[in-house]
Design a protein around this motif. Structure first.
Motif, PDB file in Angstrom:
ATOM      1  N   SER A  56       0.638   9.109   5.050  1.00  0.00           N
ATOM      2  CA  SER A  56       0.610  10.558   5.269  1.00  0.00           C
ATOM      3  C   SER A  56      -0.731  10.993   5.841  1.00  0.00           C
ATOM      4  O   SER A  56      -0.791  11.868   6.720  1.00  0.00           O
ATOM      5  CB  SER A  56       0.893  11.303   3.964  1.00  0.00           C
ATOM      6  OG  SER A  56       2.223  11.064   3.546  1.00  0.00           O
ATOM      7  N   GLN A  57      -1.813  10.400   5.374  1.00  0.00           N
ATOM      8  CA  GLN A  57      -3.142  10.737   5.908  1.00  0.00           C
ATOM      9  C   GLN A  57      -3.258  10.320   7.367  1.00  0.00           C
ATOM     10  O   GLN A  57      -3.799  11.066   8.190  1.00  0.00           O
ATOM     11  CB  GLN A  57      -4.233  10.071   5.075  1.00  0.00           C
ATOM     12  CG  GLN A  57      -4.393  10.668   3.700  1.00  0.00           C
ATOM     13  CD  GLN A  57      -5.419   9.909   2.859  1.00  0.00           C
ATOM     14  OE1 GLN A  57      -6.030   8.948   3.294  1.00  0.00           O
ATOM     15  NE2 GLN A  57      -5.598  10.360   1.632  1.00  0.00           N
ATOM     16  N   PHE A  77       0.794  -1.206   0.000  1.00  0.00           N
ATOM     17  CA  PHE A  77       0.000   0.000   0.000  1.00  0.00           C
ATOM     18  C   PHE A  77       0.845   1.282   0.000  1.00  0.00           C
ATOM     19  O   PHE A  77       0.317   2.359   0.224  1.00  0.00           O
ATOM     20  CB  PHE A  77      -0.951   0.006   1.188  1.00  0.00           C
ATOM     21  CG  PHE A  77      -2.017  -1.060   1.083  1.00  0.00           C
ATOM     22  CD1 PHE A  77      -3.123  -0.866   0.272  1.00  0.00           C
ATOM     23  CD2 PHE A  77      -1.896  -2.254   1.747  1.00  0.00           C
ATOM     24  CE1 PHE A  77      -4.098  -1.836   0.160  1.00  0.00           C
ATOM     25  CE2 PHE A  77      -2.859  -3.232   1.650  1.00  0.00           C
ATOM     26  CZ  PHE A  77      -3.970  -3.027   0.850  1.00  0.00           C
ATOM     27  N   ARG A  78       2.138   1.132  -0.204  1.00  0.00           N
ATOM     28  CA  ARG A  78       3.014   2.305  -0.214  1.00  0.00           C
ATOM     29  C   ARG A  78       2.721   3.189  -1.415  1.00  0.00           C
ATOM     30  O   ARG A  78       2.208   2.750  -2.428  1.00  0.00           O
ATOM     31  CB  ARG A  78       4.477   1.879  -0.243  1.00  0.00           C
ATOM     32  CG  ARG A  78       4.939   1.308   1.082  1.00  0.00           C
ATOM     33  CD  ARG A  78       6.403   1.009   1.041  1.00  0.00           C
ATOM     34  NE  ARG A  78       6.826   0.511   2.349  1.00  0.00           N
ATOM     35  CZ  ARG A  78       8.056   0.216   2.653  1.00  0.00           C
ATOM     36  NH1 ARG A  78       9.010   0.341   1.758  1.00  0.00           N
ATOM     37  NH2 ARG A  78       8.357  -0.224   3.853  1.00  0.00           N
ATOM     38  N   LYS A  79       3.061   4.445  -1.242  1.00  0.00           N
ATOM     39  CA  LYS A  79       2.943   5.455  -2.307  1.00  0.00           C
ATOM     40  C   LYS A  79       1.488   5.760  -2.677  1.00  0.00           C
ATOM     41  O   LYS A  79       1.202   6.180  -3.778  1.00  0.00           O
ATOM     42  CB  LYS A  79       3.727   5.037  -3.564  1.00  0.00           C
ATOM     43  CG  LYS A  79       5.196   4.783  -3.322  1.00  0.00           C
ATOM     44  CD  LYS A  79       5.907   6.069  -2.998  1.00  0.00           C
ATOM     45  CE  LYS A  79       7.401   5.807  -2.851  1.00  0.00           C
ATOM     46  NZ  LYS A  79       8.112   6.967  -2.393  1.00  0.00           N
ATOM     47  N   ARG A  80       0.574   5.515  -1.761  1.00  0.00           N
ATOM     48  CA  ARG A  80      -0.842   5.820  -2.004  1.00  0.00           C
ATOM     49  C   ARG A  80      -1.345   6.949  -1.107  1.00  0.00           C
ATOM     50  O   ARG A  80      -2.518   7.299  -1.155  1.00  0.00           O
ATOM     51  CB  ARG A  80      -1.698   4.581  -1.783  1.00  0.00           C
ATOM     52  CG  ARG A  80      -1.387   3.468  -2.755  1.00  0.00           C
ATOM     53  CD  ARG A  80      -2.309   2.305  -2.549  1.00  0.00           C
ATOM     54  NE  ARG A  80      -1.895   1.189  -3.389  1.00  0.00           N
ATOM     55  CZ  ARG A  80      -2.512   0.042  -3.415  1.00  0.00           C
ATOM     56  NH1 ARG A  80      -3.577  -0.160  -2.664  1.00  0.00           N
ATOM     57  NH2 ARG A  80      -2.085  -0.930  -4.190  1.00  0.00           N
ATOM     58  N   GLY A  81      -0.463   7.479  -0.244  1.00  0.00           N
ATOM     59  CA  GLY A  81      -0.845   8.580   0.631  1.00  0.00           C
ATOM     60  C   GLY A  81      -1.507   8.158   1.931  1.00  0.00           C
ATOM     61  O   GLY A  81      -1.875   9.008   2.741  1.00  0.00           O
ATOM     62  N   ILE A  82      -1.668   6.864   2.141  1.00  0.00           N
ATOM     63  CA  ILE A  82      -2.357   6.385   3.343  1.00  0.00           C
ATOM     64  C   ILE A  82      -1.569   6.733   4.603  1.00  0.00           C
ATOM     65  O   ILE A  82      -2.122   7.233   5.584  1.00  0.00           O
ATOM     66  CB  ILE A  82      -2.615   4.866   3.260  1.00  0.00           C
ATOM     67  CG1 ILE A  82      -3.532   4.573   2.078  1.00  0.00           C
ATOM     68  CG2 ILE A  82      -3.199   4.341   4.565  1.00  0.00           C
ATOM     69  CD1 ILE A  82      -3.640   3.102   1.722  1.00  0.00           C
TER      70      ILE A  82
END
Length: 64
Positions: free
Chosen positions: A8-9, A1-6
């Motif tokens: 950071s959210q 799930f990396r690089k999907r902004g999860i």
């Protein structure tokens, strides 16, 4: 799930909640050499600070 902004959210959510509770500073510990995590936090505004982190394992409580 990396690089999907999860991540950071989730981090933004946690920071907002801590701020609402009056938190003045967030300290993180990451393993030295974990460059991907270091880059992630740097991209989210965190700076590296010189510290010494010490720990002691209680071997009798660590399952073999």
């Amino acid at each position: 799930f990396r690089k999907r902004g999860i991540g950071s959210q989730l981090l933004t959510f946690a920071v907002e909640k801590l701020s609402q509770l009056g938190c003045m500073k967030i300290n993180l510990q990451i393993m030295e050499g974990n460059q991907a995590v270091e880059r992630f936090y740097a991209a989210n505004g965190y700076l590296s600070e010189k510290r010494i982190s010490m720990g002691k394992q209680l071997r009798r409580n660590i399952p073999v």
